[in-house]
Design an enzyme around this catalytic site. Structure first.
Site, PDB file in Angstrom:
ATOM      1  N   GLU A   1       0.555  -4.830  -0.474  1.00  0.00           N
ATOM      2  CA  GLU A   1       0.607  -4.488   0.949  1.00  0.00           C
ATOM      3  C   GLU A   1       2.007  -4.672   1.533  1.00  0.00           C
ATOM      4  O   GLU A   1       2.171  -5.187   2.640  1.00  0.00           O
ATOM      5  CB  GLU A   1      -0.419  -5.325   1.734  1.00  0.00           C
TER       6      GLU A   1
ATOM      7  N   ASP B   1     -12.231  -6.635  -0.620  1.00  0.00           N
ATOM      8  CA  ASP B   1     -11.555  -7.492   0.348  1.00  0.00           C
ATOM      9  C   ASP B   1     -12.540  -8.242   1.239  1.00  0.00           C
ATOM     10  O   ASP B   1     -12.619  -7.954   2.430  1.00  0.00           O
ATOM     11  CB  ASP B   1     -10.598  -6.652   1.196  1.00  0.00           C
TER      12      ASP B   1
ATOM     13  N   GLU C   1     -13.028 -12.657   8.782  1.00  0.00           N
ATOM     14  CA  GLU C   1     -12.407 -11.363   9.095  1.00  0.00           C
ATOM     15  C   GLU C   1     -13.433 -10.228   9.167  1.00  0.00           C
ATOM     16  O   GLU C   1     -13.439  -9.459  10.121  1.00  0.00           O
ATOM     17  CB  GLU C   1     -11.340 -11.050   8.033  1.00  0.00           C
TER      18      GLU C   1
END
Lengths: 660, 660
Positions: free
Chosen positions: B270, B349, B377
């Site tokens: 990323e 993820d 998240e």
């Protein structure tokens, strides 16, 4: 005027002044605006002194004069061209300034014989609104929906020092006919609210730069200012203390800015305060400010952008498109003479294609200003070429009562034409150099709403690129026309189809998000399912929005059969197999236009590349870079839209092209 | 320890220390950690001095002692309970500390007779990673994916002054078994890079607060540090100057922090720099840092989260799920002894449901740490209740080689268990008070991966709420169990179905966005069309991801018939009419679970309301507020998901319920 270093001259390069600069000119009259003309002439002469000196016999000359008793009215002028002398006569210094720039636009042609002509602006108010914040907003930044760098007026909480740039901007605006400018965002945040009172001197400094070019400053204010700034416990328009507070506030403004234009207000809209909180109407709200401004000759621009932005997407009976009409048509006749209702051209929000807002035709006893968006929020954000003059021209030529009634350009005479500016402190003013045309065309259409957009494009090309001075004028002209003239329909082709609108990424509004606003509170839906798409806004079976129009439009829009193709999905929910007037099914139209749109961008990019030898390198490079992004973006739009609809409809492309 | 004012005591309220505080206790041994035990005992005695004084005869007492020659190993301890005296014996001071907190957890039960037992942590490394930024990141803020206020360590570019809060945090962590902590975000931005060198003293100050509770500090570093900080022109792991630079950097760190744990690295992921830029492998990269740390006993945690985050959504052959295995399985055996490969528990993820990452079972010659995400998240961002212990327990009990092979808990022994922390400077530590359980359960599972999550929940309830001290212990216990125990499956029910994952709003990841990641570059797709949904990851017809597993899982996952329902859409693209093992069709399962999920939230909210008289007012109020948001959010999820799939599939709900 000298060119600013590192700033693009836009449509006033030195070359554009050649016809004036190489001829003897006389300016007669007094006052600051006449002095501006005098300075312009002197500067042009200075530029072309050498050539003028060498040119020998002068074929004709130019007289610019203030003349009492003409009938051109404020800002108008009469142009006489007898073949040996060209005369611009105006009763008003502003008229002389506009006449001067008219001569500049004509160039050498101004000095050939032609019948005398009087020119008057069709609309008295031709205004740019800047959605510029003084303090950088945590989400929206320095300029809300700005794609051209920072603000020309504000930086990091304060007024900018470099007023030379503001002066240059004023000159460009005057040269296309603009005469009013709102210096701050209609969303008035805390810092900006203070411009009205203790920070008025910062506005006054800007006004002093605009004034010599005949441009009056307007200020966006918060309806809650009496509470926020005045310490009152209400902002109720019927409260005597509130009325007194606004009168004093206006008085204070005019002591600092004698030619102040007025206030702009976004009330009860997207979180801004307004009269609803006090149980009062928007007429009450607007009139409160109008009364405060009236003694000084100011006007209030009251925005009609009032709708429920916390709508439940599950509720199909509420229709955001209805909101402006539902809120404001009942108030017709209740606004003061110096209150202008400022209405977005379409019922939604500056989509690439919308019908004309029906409320404009429903306010015969109200001064209406029509608001356009030069900043390309939904039309490519100045990374894509999208020349909006044809779109705006369609709006201005629309006749709400049918062929025999007045058009929008006529209906806006009471209030004027307004655009959200696309300019910022970018060296090219508008980020994308070709987006300068939108700014220019807006001013010209505001002066003459029935102007031919193609002719305006040619006019802008001549001024900006002065093709006659390049190696291949014909190639440059045809190339520029090719990349700009149909760029709006090109953009429409690869984005949201058939008037459906939105389909953008939420928040920043750039790039495709087909369902981006589908389950949102913003009232912006397309209702696509496996069988069809579109919003039924008919009276018979839908939200009834179509009935907000007078005949013939209420009938035209009522059925899918009579509705124009380009607005079909705005007014109707139809099956993918529905056949358009074009003969294509809706789904095949979607596929075809999205492939075509990308092909047209590819062609435009090639055309631009072919002009490399004819365009100034910096400008050519900037546009070339943006074409790379436009092409990438257009392909992304094509593929996402086509994939989305293939997955939903299951209908293969008749052309057998690859859809992912 | 005294309670910090205005900070929730979490699982160490005074009452939790009652059993120790009211009894005579002796602590024998030396060293800072033994002193910590001594201070804890003294503080407990001070709290309960009055009651202890009044209690008269003491039924038994407690001896905590360092004893050479035991077999409990580092951090372990032996507990003897003969009914009159309870003895905790440890060879290592850290063991004594853990033994002390074990007694606290047992409470009065620690003082009843029971056979002698030796307790050892199953995993030597039990680590929390804080994704805390030093400087506030323009997009991610002070804490990336943080939902509990600011950082406990950093504020506005500097270390915070208030180390008392850090000390209290260390105490909570030690009480559930955690022994390592990464103090900064794995995305190492410019400011944070300097922690390694000129700002190491700020890390050292934190380390001094954690150390008395047996917690070592780890630091996330930039792989490009030799260039960024050292002025070298390369970060190539084969370059001698680079190797020397890292050796010196590590040396420098250890002079400031003698018990420093090591480095954490997110490389080539990323946008973070990594060895790929130099044509080197991730083993080369990890070993570079491992070699620098080795002389000091430190380890490098090298994250395996490497994938193409600029994937083309049109390309169905690339599968992000494959990435960790494809990158790291070939490197097995090539990492140093002090290099730990840190692998996310699933291949994507931290979705609410993922299969266990196949790479964990493919690294028999590599130390592997399994990474979990305590910060929610994708699981409601601490506005929704989602107790993750059952999910984590499933991961830890998974056996990559089938029933006879080791489970993940066993495979992680070489590297440990890591979680991204959910704690911040919020008064309740974790924003949602019930999210404290996730932090607690993580520590306990890291100590004992096969612990029963329901038993851990009861343990946490007893410590945190001390039900015996309230008016209705049974109602409080059953109420807390009811709202927490199945909250993970409740959350799963109303969000992305059957392992499909994502379907969240892009960027912030809160709330539904069914197509939010469908046309994105992130490799996260569900491929829903009018006929079906899911990603074909079979070997026979899909991306081949299923074949990354050993048997029997490669066979189990290969076909829709053998694939477990809850992962069906992760492994297969099936028609909406596909019948699950449950007997329901996929589409009806989607409808049913989404209605059920909301009903379960409604029930939990009612249950919580019924506990108002039994829970501290501030804590009850905070949770009650969050339930309002959870219910709103759950309904939004239900309606958007159901509407999306009704519109796509056209299949009506068999129950005839309203779908919009």
């Amino acid at each position: 005027m000298t060119q600013l270093l590192d700033v693009d001259p836009a449509w006033l390069p030195d070359e554009a002044l050649r016809a004036v600069g190489t001829r003897p000119v006389q300016v007669l009259g007094d006052g600051p605006l006449v002095d501006t003309v005098r300075h312009e002439v002197a500067a042009a002469h200075a530029k072309f002194a050498a050539e003028a000196g060498h040119s020998g016999a002068v074929s004709c000359d130019l007289l610019l004069r203030i003349a009492d008793g003409g009938d051109a009215g404020p800002e108008g002028f009469t142009l006489e061209r007898d073949g040996s002398r060209t005369t611009v006569a105006a009763t008003d210094p502003a008229g002389l300034l506009h006449g001067f720039f008219h001569v500049v636009r004509l160039g050498d042609a101004a000095f050939t014989a032609a019948p005398a002509q009087t020119h008057r602006p069709a609309l008295a108010l031709r205004m740019l609104d800047h959605w510029d914040n003084v303090a950088v907003h945590p989400v929206m930044g320095q300029v809300e929906r700005g794609y051209a760098g920072g603000s020309l007026f504000w930086r990091d909480g304060r007024a900018r020092g470099d007023l030379a740039r503001v002066r240059a901007y004023a000159r460009l605006l005057a040269a296309c006919g603009i005469n009013a400018l709102g210096v701050n965002n209609v969303n008035v945040h805390e810092t900006e609210a203070h411009l009205l009172t203790d920070r008025i001197d910062e506005v006054a400094a800007i006004a002093r730069e605009l004034s010599p070019y005949g441009i009056r400053v307007h200020l966006s204010v918060s309806f809650a200012a009496p509470v926020l700034l005045g310490g009152l416990d209400t902002a109720d328009p019927h409260d005597a203390a509130v009325r007194a507070w606004w009168r004093e506030a206006a008085e204070h403004v005019y002591t600092h800015i004698p030619d102040f234009g007025g206030f702009v207000v976004k009330a009860d809209s997207e979180g801004q305060p307004g009269p609803f909180a006090h149980g009062r109407s928007h007429a009450d709200g607007a009139n409160l400010l109008a009364d405060a401004l009236a003694p000084h000759g100011g006007t209030v621009h009251w925005r009609a952008f009032v709708y429920d932005h916390r709508q439940d997407w599950r509720d199909r009976t509420t229709d955001r498109a209805r909101a402006a009409y539902d809120h404001f048509a009942p108030l017709d006749g209740r606004f003061r003479d110096n209150a202008i209702l400022q209405v977005k051209h379409g019922p939604m929000d500056f989509q690439v294609r919308e019908p004309v807002s029906p409320v404009i035709g429903a306010l015969s006893r109200t001064r209406v200003a029509v608001e356009l968006q030069a900043t390309q929020e939904y039309t490519g954000q100045q990374r894509h070429v999208c020349a909006l003059a044809p779109a705006w021209s369609e709006v201005l030529r629309f006749r709400p009562d049918g062929a025999d009634g007045p058009d929008i350009g006529r209906l806006a005479r009471g209030g004027g034409l307004v655009a959200v500016s696309n300019a910022g402190d970018d060296p090219f003013w508008t980020g994308h150099p070709l987006a300068q045309f939108n700014l220019y065309a807006f001013g010209r259409l505001a002066w003459q709403p029935d102007a031919d957009p193609d002719a305006l494009l040619d006019e802008w090309i001549e001024l900006t690129f002065t093709p006659d001075r390049c190696a291949d004028p014909a190639r440059l002209r045809s190339g520029l026309r090719a990349v700009l003239r149909d760029s709006w329909t090109t953009y429409e082709k690869y984005t949201a189809p058939l008037g459906s609108g939105f389909m953008v990424q939420p928040g920043h509004h750039y790039g495709p998000g087909i369902d981006g606003y589908e389950y949102s509170p913003w009232g912006t839906y397309h209702f696509a399912d496996r069988d069809g798409i579109g919003v039924d806004r008919s009276l018979a079976t839908g939200t009834g929005y179509a009935a907000q129009y007078a005949k013939p439009w209420s009938e035209t829009y009522e059925t899918p059969e009579s509705c124009p193709d380009e607005l079909l999905l705005f007014f109707h929910h139809v099956p993918y197999g529905h056949r358009l007037h074009s003969g294509k099914t809706v789904i095949q139209h979607i596929y075809d236009t999205h492939f075509e749109g990308v092909e047209e961008v590819e062609a435009a990019r090639r055309t631009w590349q072919s002009l490399a030898d004819l365009v100034a390198p910096a400008r050519h490079r900037r546009v070339a870079e943006r074409y790379e992004e436009q092409l990438r973006g257009a392909r992304e739009w094509r593929d996402q839209v086509n994939s989305y609809f293939l997955r939903k409809s299951g209908v293969p492309d008749a052309g057998g092209r690859r859809i992912h």
